[in-house]
Motif scaffolding. Structure first.
Motif, PDB file in Angstrom:
ATOM      1  N   ALA A   1       8.212  -6.524  -8.995  1.00 41.48           N
ATOM      2  CA  ALA A   1       7.802  -5.877 -10.349  1.00 41.48           C
ATOM      3  C   ALA A   1       9.206  -5.213 -10.790  1.00 41.48           C
ATOM      4  CB  ALA A   1       6.794  -4.903 -10.175  1.00 41.48           C
ATOM      5  N   MET A   2       9.434  -5.499 -12.287  1.00 37.73           N
ATOM      6  CA  MET A   2      10.733  -5.069 -12.556  1.00 37.73           C
ATOM      7  C   MET A   2      10.362  -3.688 -13.498  1.00 37.73           C
ATOM      8  SD  MET A   2      12.305  -8.859 -13.471  1.00 37.73           S
ATOM      9  CE  MET A   2      14.036  -8.174 -13.836  1.00 37.73           C
ATOM     10  N   HIS A   3       9.325  -3.092 -13.542  1.00 45.16           N
ATOM     11  CA  HIS A   3       8.941  -2.147 -14.056  1.00 45.16           C
ATOM     12  C   HIS A   3       8.139  -0.972 -13.095  1.00 45.16           C
ATOM     13  CE1 HIS A   3       9.571  -3.892 -17.980  1.00 45.16           C
ATOM     14  NE2 HIS A   3       9.211  -5.165 -17.351  1.00 45.16           N
ATOM     15  N   ILE A   4       8.629   0.220 -13.460  1.00 45.48           N
ATOM     16  CA  ILE A   4       8.260   1.467 -12.279  1.00 45.48           C
ATOM     17  C   ILE A   4       6.841   1.775 -12.330  1.00 45.48           C
ATOM     18  CG2 ILE A   4       8.836   3.064 -13.968  1.00 45.48           C
ATOM     19  CD1 ILE A   4      10.148   2.736 -10.342  1.00 45.48           C
ATOM     20  N   THR A   5       6.014   1.133 -13.349  1.00 45.53           N
ATOM     21  CA  THR A   5       4.609   1.336 -13.406  1.00 45.53           C
ATOM     22  C   THR A   5       3.760   0.065 -13.091  1.00 45.53           C
ATOM     23  OG1 THR A   5       4.669   0.957 -15.788  1.00 45.53           O
ATOM     24  CG2 THR A   5       4.796   3.286 -15.189  1.00 45.53           C
ATOM     25  N   SER A   6       4.490  -0.770 -12.414  1.00 45.35           N
ATOM     26  CA  SER A   6       3.663  -1.877 -12.145  1.00 45.35           C
ATOM     27  C   SER A   6       4.030  -2.551 -10.363  1.00 45.35           C
ATOM     28  CB  SER A   6       3.903  -3.273 -13.113  1.00 45.35           C
ATOM     29  OG  SER A   6       5.330  -3.560 -13.017  1.00 45.35           O
ATOM     30  N   SER A   7       3.361  -3.306  -9.924  1.00 47.44           N
ATOM     31  CA  SER A   7       3.531  -3.447  -8.526  1.00 47.44           C
ATOM     32  C   SER A   7       3.369  -4.936  -8.098  1.00 47.44           C
ATOM     33  CB  SER A   7       2.359  -2.688  -7.926  1.00 47.44           C
ATOM     34  OG  SER A   7       2.506  -2.766  -6.369  1.00 47.44           O
ATOM     35  N   VAL A   8       3.828  -5.573  -7.218  1.00 44.66           N
ATOM     36  CA  VAL A   8       3.389  -6.733  -6.541  1.00 44.66           C
ATOM     37  C   VAL A   8       3.121  -6.509  -5.073  1.00 44.66           C
ATOM     38  CG1 VAL A   8       4.461  -8.806  -5.799  1.00 44.66           C
ATOM     39  CG2 VAL A   8       5.103  -8.077  -8.098  1.00 44.66           C
ATOM     40  N   PHE A   9       1.923  -7.155  -4.622  1.00 45.07           N
ATOM     41  CA  PHE A   9       1.461  -6.607  -3.560  1.00 45.07           C
ATOM     42  C   PHE A   9       0.899  -8.013  -2.989  1.00 45.07           C
ATOM     43  CE2 PHE A   9      -1.629  -5.389  -6.144  1.00 45.07           C
ATOM     44  CZ  PHE A   9      -2.920  -5.648  -5.453  1.00 45.07           C
ATOM     45  N   ILE A  10       0.505  -8.029  -1.599  1.00 44.12           N
ATOM     46  CA  ILE A  10      -0.484  -9.024  -0.777  1.00 44.12           C
ATOM     47  C   ILE A  10      -1.579  -8.553  -0.350  1.00 44.12           C
ATOM     48  CG2 ILE A  10      -0.460 -10.613   0.997  1.00 44.12           C
ATOM     49  CD1 ILE A  10       2.708 -11.200   0.898  1.00 44.12           C
ATOM     50  N   ASN A  11      -2.633  -9.095  -0.847  1.00 49.56           N
ATOM     51  CA  ASN A  11      -3.974  -8.808  -0.141  1.00 49.56           C
ATOM     52  C   ASN A  11      -4.797  -9.999  -0.612  1.00 49.56           C
ATOM     53  OD1 ASN A  11      -6.346  -7.179   1.019  1.00 49.56           O
ATOM     54  ND2 ASN A  11      -4.688  -5.508   0.755  1.00 49.56           N
ATOM     55  N   ASP A  12      -6.150  -9.926  -0.122  1.00 53.44           N
ATOM     56  CA  ASP A  12      -7.166 -10.649  -0.301  1.00 53.44           C
ATOM     57  C   ASP A  12      -7.856 -10.707  -1.786  1.00 53.44           C
ATOM     58  OD1 ASP A  12      -9.551 -12.326  -0.184  1.00 53.44           O
ATOM     59  OD2 ASP A  12     -10.566 -10.960   1.477  1.00 53.44           O
ATOM     60  N   ASP A  13      -8.239 -11.749  -2.305  1.00 54.80           N
ATOM     61  CA  ASP A  13      -8.471 -12.101  -3.717  1.00 54.80           C
ATOM     62  C   ASP A  13     -10.070 -11.757  -3.583  1.00 54.80           C
ATOM     63  OD1 ASP A  13      -8.711 -12.464  -6.389  1.00 54.80           O
ATOM     64  OD2 ASP A  13      -8.033 -14.461  -6.309  1.00 54.80           O
ATOM     65  N   GLU A  14     -10.445 -10.498  -3.676  1.00 58.90           N
ATOM     66  CA  GLU A  14     -12.044 -10.426  -3.549  1.00 58.90           C
ATOM     67  C   GLU A  14     -12.191  -9.380  -4.492  1.00 58.90           C
ATOM     68  OE1 GLU A  14     -15.605  -8.801  -2.719  1.00 58.90           O
ATOM     69  OE2 GLU A  14     -13.986  -7.716  -1.821  1.00 58.90           O
ATOM     70  N   PRO A  15     -13.177  -9.563  -5.535  1.00 61.76           N
ATOM     71  CA  PRO A  15     -13.423  -8.539  -6.647  1.00 61.76           C
ATOM     72  C   PRO A  15     -13.956  -7.082  -5.949  1.00 61.76           C
ATOM     73  CG  PRO A  15     -14.378 -10.765  -7.193  1.00 61.76           C
ATOM     74  CD  PRO A  15     -13.828 -10.721  -5.741  1.00 61.76           C
ATOM     75  N   GLY A  16     -14.606  -6.902  -4.917  1.00 60.79           N
ATOM     76  CA  GLY A  16     -15.005  -5.630  -4.620  1.00 60.79           C
ATOM     77  C   GLY A  16     -13.828  -4.937  -3.868  1.00 60.79           C
TER      78      GLY A  16
ATOM     79  N   LEU B   1       2.796   6.894  -9.655  1.00 56.38           N
ATOM     80  CA  LEU B   1       2.569   7.194  -8.295  1.00 56.38           C
ATOM     81  C   LEU B   1       1.600   6.056  -8.010  1.00 56.38           C
ATOM     82  CD1 LEU B   1       1.187  10.977  -8.975  1.00 56.38           C
ATOM     83  CD2 LEU B   1       3.178  10.192  -8.004  1.00 56.38           C
ATOM     84  N   LYS B   2       0.988   5.439  -8.598  1.00 57.31           N
ATOM     85  CA  LYS B   2      -0.044   4.481  -7.991  1.00 57.31           C
ATOM     86  C   LYS B   2       0.839   3.101  -7.712  1.00 57.31           C
ATOM     87  CE  LYS B   2      -3.981   5.332 -10.652  1.00 57.31           C
ATOM     88  NZ  LYS B   2      -4.554   5.897 -12.016  1.00 57.31           N
ATOM     89  N   ARG B   3       2.088   2.911  -8.540  1.00 60.28           N
ATOM     90  CA  ARG B   3       2.924   1.906  -8.019  1.00 60.28           C
ATOM     91  C   ARG B   3       3.620   2.161  -6.698  1.00 60.28           C
ATOM     92  NH1 ARG B   3       8.698   0.891  -9.594  1.00 60.28           N
ATOM     93  NH2 ARG B   3       8.804  -1.290  -8.754  1.00 60.28           N
ATOM     94  N   THR B   4       3.895   3.480  -6.481  1.00 61.86           N
ATOM     95  CA  THR B   4       4.614   3.990  -5.230  1.00 61.86           C
ATOM     96  C   THR B   4       3.650   3.409  -4.135  1.00 61.86           C
ATOM     97  OG1 THR B   4       5.901   5.587  -6.449  1.00 61.86           O
ATOM     98  CG2 THR B   4       5.436   5.774  -3.967  1.00 61.86           C
ATOM     99  N   ILE B   5       2.530   3.856  -4.360  1.00 63.79           N
ATOM    100  CA  ILE B   5       1.500   3.560  -3.274  1.00 63.79           C
ATOM    101  C   ILE B   5       1.270   2.068  -2.994  1.00 63.79           C
ATOM    102  CG2 ILE B   5      -0.983   3.850  -2.732  1.00 63.79           C
ATOM    103  CD1 ILE B   5      -0.810   6.535  -4.423  1.00 63.79           C
ATOM    104  N   MET B   6       1.344   1.258  -3.963  1.00 62.58           N
ATOM    105  CA  MET B   6       1.116  -0.176  -3.753  1.00 62.58           C
ATOM    106  C   MET B   6       2.235  -0.850  -3.465  1.00 62.58           C
ATOM    107  SD  MET B   6      -2.282  -0.148  -4.001  1.00 62.58           S
ATOM    108  CE  MET B   6      -2.720  -1.993  -4.216  1.00 62.58           C
TER     109      MET B   6
END
Length: 138
Positions: free
Chosen positions: A43-58, A92-97
Motif C-alpha cells: 500500500a502506498m498510503h498510510i491508512t490502507s494495507s496489503v495482506f495475505i489471508n483466506d477469502d472468506e466473508p465471515g 492504527l488499523k493499517r499498522t495492525i494489518m
C-alpha cells in the motif's frame, strides 16, 4: 535479472473495505514475463494495507470486528491525531494489518499455500489510493 513495476488504483465507496486483489496481481505477474523471483505488493498510503489471508466473508467480518475493538473509529476525540482529520483509527488499523506482502514466484505463478489470497485493506476510503506491485527475477 528483470524488473517490473506497476501501480494499481483503488477507490472504495465506503470508509473500510477488504478487496481481493489476487487476480490483478496475477495479471501483473503475467505481464512481467518473470518466471522465477519475488513479488512485492505494498500500500502506498498510510491508512490502507496489503495482506495475505483466506477469502472468506465471515473472516472479513471478524477482521472488521477485531480491528474496531482495538482501534474504534468513534468517538473521534479519543485520539490525539484527530484534530484536522478524523482518521487516527485508520492509521492504527493499517499498522495492525501491515503494509506489504512478499510472495515467491515459481514457474511463473504465485507460490501460495492453500487458500492464500492477496487483499487490499482500506481503512479511510472514499478517495483514490495506490498499491505498488514490484516484481524482480528471471
Amino acid at each position: 535479472m528483470k524488473s517490473y513495476r506497476k501501480e494499481l488504483c483503488f477507490n472504495t465507496n465506503s470508509r473500510r473495505a477488504f478487496i481481493n486483489i489476487t487476480p490483478e496481481i496475477e495479471k501483473c505477474l503475467k505481464e512481467s514475463g518473470i518466471k522465477e523471483g519475488l513479488l512485492l505488493c505494498n500500500a502506498m498510503h498510510i491508512t490502507s494495507s496489503v495482506f495475505i489471508n483466506d477469502d472468506e466473508p465471515g473472516l472479513h467480518r471478524d477482521f472488521e470486528r477485531f480491528l474496531e475493538k482495538l482501534a474504534p473509529e468513534k468517538p473521534y476525540d479519543q485520539y490525539d491525531h484527530n484534530g484536522f482529520e478524523d482518521n487516527a483509527d485508520a492509521h492504527l488499523k493499517r499498522t495492525i494489518m501491515g503494509r506489504e506482502v512478499v510472495v515467491a514466484v515459481t514457474d511463473g505463478k504465485l507460490d501460495f499455500g492453500p487458500w492464500e489470497q492477496i487483499f487490499y485493506g482500506e481503512f479511510d476510503g472514499k478517495r483514490s489510493k495506490r498499491v505498488l506491485v514490484k516484481i524482480i527475477g528471471e
